[in-house]
Design an enzyme around this catalytic site. Structure first.
Site, short mmCIF file in Angstrom:
data_model
loop_
_atom_site.label_atom_id
_atom_site.label_comp_id
_atom_site.label_asym_id
_atom_site.label_seq_id
_atom_site.Cartn_x
_atom_site.Cartn_y
_atom_site.Cartn_z
N MET A 2 13.54 24.59 1.42
CA MET A 2 12.71 23.80 0.51
C MET A 2 13.57 22.95 -0.44
SD MET A 2 9.75 25.04 -2.15
CE MET A 2 8.82 25.97 -0.96
N TYR A 51 18.20 30.07 6.82
CA TYR A 51 17.06 30.88 7.25
C TYR A 51 17.04 31.03 8.76
CZ TYR A 51 14.71 30.74 2.70
OH TYR A 51 14.38 30.91 1.40
N ARG A 83 -9.65 0.15 16.05
CA ARG A 83 -9.57 0.86 14.78
C ARG A 83 -10.65 0.25 13.90
NH1 ARG A 83 -3.83 1.39 11.60
NH2 ARG A 83 -4.33 -0.75 11.08
N LYS A 111 0.84 -1.20 0.00
CA LYS A 111 0.00 0.00 0.00
C LYS A 111 0.88 1.26 0.00
CE LYS A 111 -0.44 -0.63 4.95
NZ LYS A 111 -0.84 0.22 6.03
C1 LIG Z 1 -3.74 -4.72 8.51
C2 LIG Z 1 -2.26 -4.53 8.33
N1 LIG Z 1 -1.47 -5.61 8.23
C3 LIG Z 1 -0.14 -5.49 8.07
C4 LIG Z 1 0.47 -4.25 8.00
C5 LIG Z 1 1.95 -4.16 7.85
O1 LIG Z 1 2.54 -3.59 8.98
P1 LIG Z 1 4.11 -3.38 9.07
O2 LIG Z 1 4.46 -2.40 8.02
O3 LIG Z 1 4.31 -2.85 10.45
O4 LIG Z 1 4.72 -4.72 8.84
C6 LIG Z 1 -0.32 -3.10 8.11
C7 LIG Z 1 0.31 -1.78 8.07
O5 LIG Z 1 -0.18 -0.78 8.43
C8 LIG Z 1 -1.73 -3.25 8.28
O6 LIG Z 1 -2.52 -2.17 8.39
#
Ligand SMILES: Cc1ncc(COP(=O)(O)O)c(C=O)c1O
Length: 357
Positions: A302, A254, A132, A34
């Site tokens: 920047m 700066y 969550r 992701k």
């Molecule tokens: C549901 C879920 N599984 C696994 C992971 C992977 O976590 P990590 O990057 O700490 O291994 C995440 C990351 O946010 C997650 O939200």
């Protein structure tokens, strides 16, 4: 050409994936890609992660990109779908849903025949105390039983709130997960992110879900990647574009916030917060030149930073590692009061990107 470059080391990514395989030899691996593979660039990371069993993403758009790049492994939407109409894409692109609230269960059941005929699993999220996403343990057993009756192949899933630490909630989360799992047998299970993969070998179950460890950053505050035998995948580097000799009492940058305590040589490096290099630090910060740490001085602009090169040979064009194999992203993050995850994801589009094998 301005040099602020993100280098991606594919072999390090493969090395880290193999570390997951070594640590969890009996589980399938859902590689978390992701947020553009934690900021590393999805396309090249997918190529390096080809031998993973599956991918995990946060939304449909991320999943569709993976399919459009030609990958056929299972993809889990770790927050499920956000509206009923997304189920059409779920079917078209053959994606696996997490369900964490009842409406998602109804949307899924409406498509049960095609979903099940495609051999897709459904992941049911337990809220075991992170608060969550997920069903409470009092509700989840009914949800799972209903999905089973409707012919779904179920995976019980949960996420630790404190896998990176010794926290009392860990044992409570584990106890709840095991209790639900037992009540729903036979069922597949998944609860380990990177930290939990290291910490809880007995909880690897059917699927582990590594994220940060794949990219060679640490999930732990007190153990660096070298100790975990992981290799940093990203090197963020820039080059020296100016050199200045300054006298004791002169200022840099700066706000003139840095005052030279002695005569010194400083170098200006072509990177700044416009590239995603953090601006504010709670602790002294460093870059690396030829594997040696060099202090960053004054405010980050920047497009530029200043470094103290009084004690090191430096020229126009000298390469400076902002983070990578010597100056770990986790250490920059620590100085910036954040975590490596954030710095990796927060890079902007401006640095050029190169991948090597
Ligand atoms: C549901 C879920 N599984 C696994 C992971 C992977 O976590 P990590 O990057 O700490 O291994 C995440 C990351 O946010 C997650 O939200």
């Amino acid at each position: 050409m301005r040099q602020a470059t993100v280098y991606i080391d594919s072999s390090a990514l493969q090395y880290n994936l193999n570390r997951v395989k070594q640590l969890a030899p009996h589980s399938k691996i859902v590689s978390m890609v992701k947020a553009n593979a934690y900021g590393h660039g999805i396309k090249d990371c997918l190529a390096a992660l080809e031998s993973t069993d599956a991918f995990g993403v946060a939304c449909l758009e991320e999943a569709i990109e993976i399919r459009q790049l030609g990958y056929t492994q299972p993809i889990t939407l770790i927050e499920g779908v956000f509206s009923a109409d997304e189920m059409v894409d779920v079917i078209q692109y053959q994606l696996e849903c997490i369900v964490h609230r009842i409406q998602q269960v109804e949307w899924l059941i409406a498509h049960k025949n095609t979903y099940n005929a495609l051999g897709l699993k459904v992941w049911i999220k337990l809220n075991s105390g992170m608060n969550r996403l997920g069903f409470k343990s009092s509700e989840i057993i009914d949800v799972i039983n209903r999905l089973k009756v409707e012919g779904f192949t179920c995976v019980l899933a949960m996420h630790f709130a404190n896998a990176d630490a010794d926290h009392a909630l860990n044992e409570q989360q584990i106890a709840q997960f095991l209790q639900v799992k037992q009540a729903c047998e036979p069922i597949m299970a998944s609860c380990c992110n990177s930290a939990a993969i290291f910490k809880y070998p007995k909880l690897h179950f059917d699927f582990v879900r590594p994220g940060i460890m794949l990219y060679g950053a640490t999930p732990f505050a007190d153990q660096d990647v070298h100790k975990l035998d992981l290799k940093p995948v990203m090197t963020f580097s820039a080059e020296i574009i100016a050199l200045n000799h300054i006298q004791q009492g002169e200022h840099v940058g700066y706000g003139s916030s840095f005052t030279a305590a002695k005569n010194m040589n400083i170098a200006i490096v072509s990177v700044g917060y416009g590239d995603g290099y953090p601006r504010v630090y709670q602790k002294p910060n460093f870059v690396a030149i030829r594997d040696q740490l060099v202090p960053v001085i004054g405010r980050v602009s920047m497009d530029m930073i200043a470094i103290d090169v009084t004690d090191i040979e430096a020229e126009i064009g000298t390469q400076v590692e902002l983070w990578g194999k010597t100056r770990l992203v986790d250490d920059v993050a620590d100085a910036n009061a954040t975590i490596g995850y954030e710095l990796l994801c927060r890079l902007t589009q401006r640095p050029s990107r190169r991948t090597y094998k």
